[in-house]
Enzyme design. Structure first.
Site, PDB file in Angstrom:
ATOM      1  CB  CYS A  60      -0.919  -0.003   1.212  1.00  0.00           C
ATOM      2  SG  CYS A  60      -1.990  -1.424   1.210  1.00  0.00           S
ATOM      3  CG  ASN A  77      -6.630  -1.005   2.458  1.00  0.00           C
ATOM      4  OD1 ASN A  77      -6.108  -0.387   1.531  1.00  0.00           O
ATOM      5  ND2 ASN A  77      -5.940  -1.732   3.317  1.00  0.00           N
ATOM      6  CG  HIS A 107      -2.705   2.915   3.558  1.00  0.00           C
ATOM      7  ND1 HIS A 107      -3.543   2.861   2.466  1.00  0.00           N
ATOM      8  CD2 HIS A 107      -2.589   1.639   4.020  1.00  0.00           C
ATOM      9  CE1 HIS A 107      -3.902   1.599   2.271  1.00  0.00           C
ATOM     10  NE2 HIS A 107      -3.353   0.847   3.203  1.00  0.00           N
TER      11      HIS A 107
END
Ligand code: ACO
Length: 326
Positions: A113, A283, A253
């Site tokens: 990520c 996500n 994030h």
């Protein structure tokens, strides 16, 4: 001094919404559990025939429109992704072809990520090397196609989407002030997809064993993530001689609201200055930060000179930060 400045943003999420209530009908879970544990209420999911580069292409076109540039103006297309269209060629090459960026060198970055921040850091270096370079950086993901829809511990967390930014070299104070990148490969088993690569090439057996889906040790990863976000944020502030009071907005994030809150608490960073949109998208891996950035920019929530802190963690384990004067 020449700095790499983000002159435009773009993002795209597919129209199909999958709510927590929809998930209640698919696995043994509840809206209450998902919302209280992660902060997620719904996520966007692509239709079967859509590939990651299709999402990236839409985000790229929107960023080009904002920048008032044509695709041929781009020198580089750097795409962060963990869910590429194919093993090869890279997803960036598909995006390049779809938008017609004939002059650009396209390649992908795979760092979980954190890939968007890694890609941003590379863009900064290309621009420092040659300030005339125009660089597009993307985070693009279709997590729904690597998600095991029978595994309630992971399928409630992820979503699909893409974000893009365009950077140019500019004299002055605005632009990227720093990037910091880290990894600890010894922690790879916290989040991985075992099947399909050279370790476990695709076979009937790998498919039967559901090895082509995300495997995650959520609880230990949670603890690593909190520490990583706090450490990398502190490192970025210290490097730039800043305190949390100097930062106008943090875009972390978006993996879990509780991870972000716990990390913010450690570094004494007020949640009012943290941008969250995880509620709507879940996500989206390397796409969470550029999607959030684009939402803020188009929503008039950013002004010239704002100090922005980006921080992320992901599979690898990787983690990283960027400080930007908007
Ligand atoms: N619905 C209901 N119950 C569930 C669900 C669900 N969807 N998922 C798990 N449970 C159960 C578990 O089975 C467990 O039950 P048990 O106690 O009977 O064994 C219980 O809920 C608690 O499970 P935990 O894993 O301890 O729950 P936790 O509070 O740690 O929250 C979560 C789980 C949300 C996954 C959290 O650990 C987390 O967010 N971890 C980090 C995940 C992450 O960020 N991943 C991505 C990072 S990298 C990237 O972005 C690609």
């Amino acid at each position: 001094m020449i700095r790499s400045r983000i002159i435009a943003t773009g993002s795209y999420v597919p129209p199909k919404v999958l709510t927590n209530f929809d998930l209640e009908k698919m696995v043994d879970t509840s809206d209450e559990w998902i919302t209280s544990r992660s902060g997620i209420r719904e996520r966007r999911i692509v239709e079967k025939d859509v590939a990651t580069s299709d999402l990236g292409t839409q985000a790229a076109l929107r960023a080009l429109e904002m920048a008032e540039l044509s695709p041929e103006d781009l020198d580089f297309i750097i795409t962060g992704t963990n869910s590429p269209d194919m093993f090869f060629p890279c997803t960036g090459c598909f995006i390049q072809a779809k938008i017609g960026a004939t002059k650009a060198a396209a390649f992908d970055v795979s760092a979980g990520c954190t890939s968007f921040i890694h890609a941003l850091s590379l863009a900064d270096k290309f621009i420092k090397e040659n300030p005339s370079h125009k660089v597009m950086v993307l985070g693009a993901e279709i997590m729904s196609k690597v998600t095991d829809w029978a595994d309630r511990a992971t399928c409630v967390l992820f979503g699909d989407g893409a974000g893009a930014v365009i950077l140019v070299g500019e004299e002055g104070e605005r632009g990227i002030l720093s990037t910091h990148l880290h990894s600890d490969g010894s922690l790879w088993e916290l989040l991985y997809m075992p099947g399909g690569g050279s370790a476990n090439p695709s076979s009937r057996e790998t498919v039967d064993k559901r090895l082509h889906y995300i495997k995650m040790a959520g609880n230990p990863l949670f603890k690593v993530a909190v520490r990583a976000l706090a450490d990398v944020s502190q490192e970025a502030l210290k490097y730039n001689g800043l305190t949390s009071e100097d930062i106008d907005v943090m875009i972390p994030h978006q993996a879990n609201t509780r991870i972000i809150e716990a990390a913010a608490k450690i570094i004494n960073f007020p949640m009012e200055k943290v941008y969250l949109n995880i509620e709507k998208y879940g996500n989206t891996s390397s796409a969470t930060i550029p999607i959030a950035m684009d939402e803020m920019q188009r929503g008039g929530k950013l002004k010239a000179g704002d100090l922005m802190l980006l921080c992320s963690f992901g599979t690898g384990v990787t983690w990283g930060s960027a400080v930007i004067r908007w």
